[in-house]
Design an enzyme around this catalytic site. Structure first.
Site, PDB file in Angstrom:
ATOM      1  N   LYS A 191       0.846  -1.202   0.000  1.00 42.51           N
ATOM      2  CA  LYS A 191       0.000   0.000   0.000  1.00 42.51           C
ATOM      3  C   LYS A 191       0.888   1.261   0.000  1.00 42.51           C
ATOM      4  O   LYS A 191       2.077   1.187   0.253  1.00 42.51           O
ATOM      5  CB  LYS A 191      -0.936  -0.015   1.215  1.00 42.51           C
ATOM      6  CG  LYS A 191      -1.889  -1.229   1.231  1.00 42.51           C
ATOM      7  CD  LYS A 191      -2.995  -1.118   0.194  1.00 42.51           C
ATOM      8  CE  LYS A 191      -3.642  -2.445  -0.146  1.00 42.51           C
ATOM      9  NZ  LYS A 191      -4.644  -2.931   0.776  1.00 42.51           N
TER      10      LYS A 191
HETATM   11  C1  LIG Z   1      -5.758  -3.917   1.010  1.00 42.81           C
HETATM   12  C2  LIG Z   1      -7.185  -3.637   1.128  1.00 42.81           C
HETATM   13  C3  LIG Z   1      -7.944  -4.032   2.240  1.00 42.81           C
HETATM   14  C4  LIG Z   1      -7.467  -4.985   3.280  1.00 42.81           C
HETATM   15  O1  LIG Z   1      -6.334  -4.648   3.948  1.00 42.81           O
HETATM   16  P1  LIG Z   1      -5.397  -5.748   4.623  1.00 42.81           P
HETATM   17  O2  LIG Z   1      -4.460  -4.906   5.435  1.00 42.81           O
HETATM   18  O3  LIG Z   1      -4.718  -6.497   3.527  1.00 42.81           O
HETATM   19  O4  LIG Z   1      -6.257  -6.618   5.476  1.00 42.81           O
HETATM   20  C5  LIG Z   1      -9.258  -3.613   2.317  1.00 42.81           C
HETATM   21  N1  LIG Z   1      -9.823  -2.873   1.358  1.00 42.81           N
HETATM   22  C6  LIG Z   1      -9.142  -2.511   0.258  1.00 42.81           C
HETATM   23  C7  LIG Z   1      -9.820  -1.662  -0.776  1.00 42.81           C
HETATM   24  C8  LIG Z   1      -7.804  -2.885   0.096  1.00 42.81           C
HETATM   25  O5  LIG Z   1      -7.144  -2.519  -0.999  1.00 42.81           O
END
Ligand SMILES: *Cc1c(COP(=O)(O)O)cnc(C)c1O
Length: 373
Positions: A191
């Site tokens: 991210k």
């Molecule tokens: C990555 C993501 C999540 C989940 O996050 P994690 O930390 O991997 O559990 C939720 N919503 C969206 C839109 C994402 O891109």
């Protein structure tokens, strides 16, 4: 030339001494779960987004689950979610016992089409989860207006949109994550703000919701054994707090670099008729978690770029209502025409703060070659 989809090694190299020292300190102090580094990050992140409270949790999926729990959403309730997202968004709704209700995508922003929300609202509807997909803000003025009118909670899934901004109709720029009752962030390594493992956070201006989410994520307690209710274990690790604390200082500069890279893609790709580039409303400041184009020749282009050593992705290849996991909802392809038509056309090009102009030129030239063949 080999071009990665993101380059976390290059990023680590650019901050290595500072990062290594921050991680060592956690190990030397044995502050492995929560602790001062996590607390420091919570304060800094709340300030960066412009909200009063940040509750650090174990990942972005838990952040959604804990938020829904804190709002008292469960069996018998319905929650509206966009048809195009990562499954975590809808999964969290099912996990608390509520029913997932999908709404089609907006043709330009890829986020929820706010004009399609109200037709899905009924007496059981309790909340709307909006996703600022790809780092592009959702239309928050419309979402908040619909929520207010229908007495619904709003959760912003901002997992892809750290520091993205939206200009409200009264002319004020605000960070996404500061609009809803609660906002959730993921700090999964890939991210825009990524930990060195899983991590997430819940943001809110509501003190009561901050208290509830903090307790729910820590076995329903504030201090050691006074459990007021049952919760879960979803605390942030000390090492992740330290990593995020270091990286947060660079996030603004990294975001500017992503914007510069996106602008360059747009300037060179906009003349290719076979490609649809992102259309950005002037009241949105995206942070380009992903740079997504559309083309009818998606699969051929994908293979062509892969053969040239370029890592590309599809986010997401199957719209949520079409996944096996949601077969039980018996949706028709015609229920979500935009999401369904886009799943075969979208392609994510490499974008990350460290991407060079040479790398982008190589990618763009390959795309020109493909369409001129
Ligand atoms: C990555 C993501 C999540 C989940 O996050 P994690 O930390 O991997 O559990 C939720 N919503 C969206 C839109 C994402 O891109």
């Amino acid at each position: 030339m080999h071009i990665p989809f993101i380059d976390l090694k290059a990023q680590y190299k650019s901050i290595k001494p500072e990062m290594d020292a921050a991680i060592s300190e956690i190990i030397e102090n044995s502050s492995f779960v929560q602790g001062d580094a996590v607390k420091g990050f919570e304060e800094a992140y709340a300030q960066a987004i412009g909200v009063n409270h940040c509750v650090a949790v174990a990942n972005g999926t838990d952040a959604l689950v804990v938020s829904l729990k804190a709002l008292g959403i469960g069996i018998g309730d319905e929650v509206i979610v966009p048809a195009n997202s990562f499954i975590a968004t809808s999964e969290a709704v099912t996990l608390v016992g509520a029913k997932v209700v999908f709404v089609d995508s907006h043709p330009d922003t890829y986020s929820i089409n706010t004009e399609k929300i109200e037709e899905k609202i009924n007496a059981k509807t309790k909340a709307i989860i909006v996703v600022h997909l790809y780092g592009i803000p959702s239309d928050m003025d419309s979402v908040m207006e619909i929520a207010e009118k229908n007495n619904l909670f709003v959760i912003e899934d901002a997992a892809q949109a750290h520091l993205a901004e939206y200009k409200t109709t009264n002319g004020k720029w605000k960070k996404v994550g500061s609009f809803g009752d609660l906002a959730t962030f993921s700090f999964y390594p890939g991210k825009n703000l990524g930990a060195y493992g899983d991590a997430g956070a819940i943001l809110t201006n509501n003190e009561e919701l901050a208290r509830k989410t903090r307790m729910y994520a820590n076995h329903g307690r504030i201090s050691k054994y006074d459990h007021e209710f049952e919760g879960i274990n979803s605390r942030m690790d000390g090492i992740q707090g330290a990593v995020l604390g270091v990286k947060l200082k660079y996030l603004k500069a990294w975001t500017q670099k992503r914007r510069k890279a996106a602008d360059y893609y747009i300037s060179r790709l906009q003349s290719i008729n076979d490609i649809k580039i992102p259309i950005i409303n002037e009241n949105y400041r995206p942070v380009w978690h992903l740079f997504v184009i559309r083309t009818d020749k998606r699969d051929e282009l994908l293979n062509y770029l892969k053969n040239k050593g370029i890592s590309v992705g599809i986010h997401y290849p199957i719209a949520l209502p079409n996944l096996k996991a949601y077969k039980y909802l018996n949706h028709l392809l015609s229920d979500f025409p935009v999401a369904n038509s886009y799943q075969g056309k979208i392609l994510s090009l490499p974008i990350f703060p460290e991407i060079t102009k040479e790398q982008q030129d190589y990618i763009i030239d390959a795309i020109y070659e493909f369409f001129n063949k």
